[in-house]
Design an enzyme around this catalytic site. Structure first.
Site, PDB file in Angstrom:
ATOM      1  CB  CYS A  92      32.148-118.539 -28.360  1.00  0.00           C
ATOM      2  SG  CYS A  92      33.750-119.284 -28.103  1.00  0.00           S
ATOM      3  NE  ARG A  96      28.153-116.892 -32.350  1.00  0.00           N
ATOM      4  CZ  ARG A  96      28.471-115.942 -33.212  1.00  0.00           C
ATOM      5  NH1 ARG A  96      27.739-115.760 -34.279  1.00  0.00           N
ATOM      6  NH2 ARG A  96      29.520-115.171 -33.012  1.00  0.00           N
ATOM      7  CD1 TRP A 125      35.062-123.985 -33.144  1.00  0.00           C
ATOM      8  CD2 TRP A 125      36.577-122.372 -32.849  1.00  0.00           C
ATOM      9  NE1 TRP A 125      36.055-124.166 -34.065  1.00  0.00           N
ATOM     10  CE2 TRP A 125      36.996-123.199 -33.914  1.00  0.00           C
ATOM     11  CE3 TRP A 125      37.377-121.298 -32.493  1.00  0.00           C
ATOM     12  CZ2 TRP A 125      38.179-122.970 -34.622  1.00  0.00           C
ATOM     13  CZ3 TRP A 125      38.555-121.072 -33.187  1.00  0.00           C
ATOM     14  CH2 TRP A 125      38.942-121.907 -34.250  1.00  0.00           C
ATOM     15  CG  ASN A 184      31.941-114.698 -29.609  1.00  0.00           C
ATOM     16  OD1 ASN A 184      31.147-114.185 -30.382  1.00  0.00           O
ATOM     17  ND2 ASN A 184      32.984-115.349 -30.037  1.00  0.00           N
ATOM     18  N   GLY A 185      35.262-114.274 -28.175  1.00  0.00           N
ATOM     19  CA  GLY A 185      36.324-113.431 -28.724  1.00  0.00           C
ATOM     20  C   GLY A 185      37.669-113.850 -28.168  1.00  0.00           C
ATOM     21  CD  GLU A 191      31.359-124.449 -51.718  1.00  0.00           C
ATOM     22  OE1 GLU A 191      32.450-123.965 -51.382  1.00  0.00           O
ATOM     23  OE2 GLU A 191      30.426-124.610 -50.900  1.00  0.00           O
ATOM     24  CE  LYS A 243      30.120-126.912 -48.189  1.00  0.00           C
ATOM     25  NZ  LYS A 243      30.316-125.578 -48.529  1.00  0.00           N
ATOM     26  CD  GLU A 249      32.573-127.270 -45.118  1.00  0.00           C
ATOM     27  OE1 GLU A 249      32.960-126.483 -44.256  1.00  0.00           O
ATOM     28  OE2 GLU A 249      31.938-126.900 -46.130  1.00  0.00           O
ATOM     29  CG  HIS A 263      50.135-128.800 -65.812  1.00  0.00           C
ATOM     30  ND1 HIS A 263      51.191-128.613 -66.681  1.00  0.00           N
ATOM     31  CD2 HIS A 263      49.021-128.477 -66.513  1.00  0.00           C
ATOM     32  CE1 HIS A 263      50.731-128.171 -67.840  1.00  0.00           C
ATOM     33  NE2 HIS A 263      49.409-128.072 -67.753  1.00  0.00           N
ATOM     34  CE  LYS A 322      26.508-121.134 -41.581  1.00  0.00           C
ATOM     35  NZ  LYS A 322      26.841-121.890 -42.809  1.00  0.00           N
TER      36      LYS A 322
HETATM   37  C1  F6R Z   1      32.300-123.734 -45.744  1.00  0.00           C
HETATM   38  C2  F6R Z   1      32.071-122.599 -44.885  1.00  0.00           C
HETATM   39  C3  F6R Z   1      33.193-121.666 -44.626  1.00  0.00           C
HETATM   40  C4  F6R Z   1      32.696-120.219 -44.770  1.00  0.00           C
HETATM   41  C5  F6R Z   1      33.804-119.233 -44.368  1.00  0.00           C
HETATM   42  C6  F6R Z   1      33.386-117.804 -44.578  1.00  0.00           C
HETATM   43  O1  F6R Z   1      31.149-124.508 -45.894  1.00  0.00           O
HETATM   44  O2  F6R Z   1      30.999-122.408 -44.385  1.00  0.00           O
HETATM   45  O3  F6R Z   1      34.266-121.913 -45.466  1.00  0.00           O
HETATM   46  O4  F6R Z   1      32.314-120.016 -46.084  1.00  0.00           O
HETATM   47  O5  F6R Z   1      34.131-119.443 -43.028  1.00  0.00           O
HETATM   48  O6  F6R Z   1      32.259-117.506 -43.821  1.00  0.00           O
HETATM   49  P1  F6R Z   1      31.367-116.241 -44.132  1.00  0.00           P
HETATM   50  O7  F6R Z   1      30.765-116.450 -45.472  1.00  0.00           O
HETATM   51  O8  F6R Z   1      30.355-116.224 -43.041  1.00  0.00           O
HETATM   52  O9  F6R Z   1      32.279-115.052 -44.117  1.00  0.00           O
END
Ligand code: F6R
Length: 615
Positions: free
Chosen positions: A2, A27, A75, A101-102, A488, A492, A495, A511, A610
């Site tokens: 949020c 956010r 969110w 927010n929270g 990773e 990517k 998501e 395995h 984010k």
């Molecule tokens: C993936 C992504 C998330 C963040 C995770 C941690 O692309 O962005 O998996 O890496 O939410 O976020 P931070 O690094 O902000 O603690």
């Protein structure tokens, strides 16, 4: 999760709040709303959907005038995303209006109490409970809004960044923070409130970041007073000069922030090591490490805590710390670590990694580690973030704002910082020869150029994406340093394109996952020259024998994999332990192009946000 924005001053609030919400949409973006006070009436409009949907609706439905306004992009936590659950929320009298927010964890018991006292609720949110609790305290005690907010928050368990105002007293906004970020921008006769500084960067570079358990009454005719919520004591406001500029938070001609951020990596990596890496002199300078060198040298082990992509960077760091500095490393999901009574001693060093510096689980893991006496070192991107403030020492990644929800430059710059730390410690411990150390320093300095080279495969990757965009599953394989890169790459893809993908250590394929391989399964395999190359080539043979489609990420000039694979994507040669900085680039581009070809919202994938400020 949020985003909150507020404005009070001499300008029209609507354009500022709207633009602010657009900048904070990373956010959360499942619903949005704005409340404006036009000097006579309080006008509010909110809707399920994005800020763009809100804009269309709002400009049709309410007056946009007024010099006081608050806005929210959501969110969802409590209650599905719909119009009613969107913020802002009114109190029962219609006098108070709030954005939050929270999460208010004890909202249910508070709500029951309020219902007994005759309050009614329109939404399923915890926030509507909070605004009515404030109103209840205000009327019962016959006190002003600021005091009522303080008393109400003392009854609340949970996390919040809130902004609330009373339409009968439209010269002030009351804000408070615990666990979620809140910045106050200070202009000439005007104030801005936001989850981060991006909504007000073109108006002022003076900001106060509230600390946890603090609240402020932002009043037009007075200086800002900050108080502790628990005991009402006054806190000296610390006004920070912001480093952010407008260019950094705009797309700069790219169709998406994600693509812009992928292309920013050469510069971002350079910014990360700038002033820290003096390759010709054989020096690495990092104040956070130098000041605590004794601790690092005496540490029994390093525990890395992080989530998501940052956790993957932690896995790369595990290889590099153990390999170069010979320090045992454990890498933990912060969300597991915080709840499993881990054994931590004063001789442990905990390194927390976080782009946003606001991830709730990572913050909680830090607090736990500190309570057990460990020294906590933070690797963060966002300057002044909660994690940066909570840790004992740290190093910023200096990647600049990352706005695309899928993390890209944060990953490579985190690896860069962690590599610098590992090299510095290796030198101090004498675990690397002087020539090997210097070779690493020089090679690290060349990485930005090599990333630029790797980016040149973009068109080729776009063509490959076209062929595989309709796949239902994909497998990502890598060994050693490139195993975390495989994880990773799979994350990517998942998501932003919503295609199921799994990352595995290449040798683990036999395995279990090998059972998935047939002519419909694309396998992306990292097979760079120095990383157990022959073994990975054997894995490729095994995939080929089962008709899997092979996309090899290879070192420039590779011949063997080219013969076996359906496609190869080349990256420049480098040292094995720096290779993740290059091999990750094609995987970022592959997921980007597939998502674009599928018509997905690359920068704002569904269900994500984010910064994950709830656990
Ligand atoms: C993936 C992504 C998330 C963040 C995770 C941690 O692309 O962005 O998996 O890496 O939410 O976020 P931070 O690094 O902000 O603690």
């Amino acid at each position: 999760m949020c985003g909150i924005v507020g404005y009070i001053g001499h300008r029209e609030a609507y354009p500022i709040v709207l633009k602010g919400l657009q900048r904070l949409e990373y956010r959360g973006y499942d619903s949005a709303g704005i409340a404006l006070y036009d000097g006579k009436d309080l006008n509010l409009c909110k809707t399920k959907g994005k800020v763009a949907d809100l804009k269309t609706l709002l400009e049709k439905e309410i007056s946009t005038s007024g010099k006081l306004g608050i806005g929210h992009t959501r969110w969802a936590t409590h209650g599905v995303p719909n119009d009613v659950n969107s913020h802002p929320h009114y109190s029962n009298s219609g006098n108070l209006v709030i954005i939050h927010n929270g999460i208010i964890e004890n909202y249910d018991s508070l709500k029951k109490e309020l219902i007994k006292r005759g309050y009614t609720f329109q939404s399923d949110t915890d926030t509507e409970v909070l605004v009515n609790l404030i109103e209840d305290v205000m009327t019962n005690e016959n006190i002003k809004l600021g005091k009522a907010v303080q008393l109400a928050l003392n009854q609340v368990i949970g996390a919040y960044a809130i902004a609330v105002f009373d339409k009968n007293k439209p010269n002030e906004i009351v804000v408070a923070k615990l666990g979620s970020p809140l910045a106050i921008g200070i202009g000439e006769g005007e104030f801005f409130i936001a989850s981060d500084a991006s909504p007000f960067i073109e108006f002022t570079d003076n900001a106060i970041y509230l600390e946890d358990h603090e609240m402020a009454i932002v009043r037009l005719d007075k200086d800002i007073k900050i108080r502790k919520i628990e005991d009402d004591s006054l806190v000296n406001p610390y006004i920070q000069k912001l480093q952010l500029n407008l260019e950094q938070i705009e797309k700069g001609g790219y169709p998406h922030f994600m693509l812009k951020e992928i292309y920013e990596q050469p510069l971002a990596i350079k910014d990360t090591y700038r002033g820290r890496l003096l390759a010709d002199e054989g020096i690495i300078k990092m104040a956070g490490i130098e000041d605590n060198m004794k601790r690092f040298l005496n540490a029994d082990r390093i525990i890395i805590v992080a989530c998501g992509t940052s956790w993957h960077a932690g896995l790369v760091a595990e290889y590099i710390f153990e390999d170069l500095a010979r320090i045992p490393v454990e890498v933990e999901y912060a969300s597991e670590f915080r709840y499993r009574n881990p054994v931590i001693t004063e001789k442990d060093i905990v390194i927390s990694i976080s782009q946003s510096g606001e991830t709730a689980d990572t913050l909680a893991a830090i607090k736990l580690a500190k309570s057990k006496g460990a020294f906590v070192f933070g690797v963060c991107n966002v300057v002044g973030s909660s994690i940066a403030r909570e840790t004992d020492a740290g190093a910023y990644t200096h990647a600049g704002p990352e706005i695309g929800v899928a993390s890209t430059k944060a990953f490579t710059t985190q690896i860069t910082v962690l590599t610098l730390i590992a090299l510095r410690l290796a030198r101090a411990k004498g675990t690397m020869s002087s020539s090997d150390y210097r070779r690493h320093l020089h090679e690290l300095e060349l990485i930005p150029e090599k990333v630029t080279e790797a980016l040149k495969a973009d068109k080729h990757i776009q063509a490959i994406s076209e062929l595989y965009k309709d796949s239902r599953n994909m497998l990502y394989l890598g060994r050693g340093y490139n195993f975390p890169v495989a994880l990773e790459g799979a994350l990517k893809l998942k998501e932003i394109s919503y295609i199921h993908a799994e990352g595995y250590p290449a040798a683990e394929m036999k395995h279990g996952p090998i059972a998935l391989i047939d002519e419909n399964m694309p396998v992306i395999i990292i097979a760079t020259k120095k990383g157990h190359y022959d073994k990975v080539v054997s894995n490729i043979q095994e995939i080929k024998a089962r008709k899997g489609k092979i996309i090899g990420i290879v070192t420039e000039g590779d011949v063997n994999v080219r013969e076996l694979a359906d496609h190869v994507i080349e990256v420049p040669e480098t040292l094995e332990n720096l290779s993740p900085l290059l091999t990750t680039i094609p995987l970022q581009l592959l997921s980007y192009h597939i998502a674009v070809l599928l018509g997905k919202n690359v920068d704002q994938p569904r269900n994500l946000a984010k910064s994950v400020t709830v656990e």
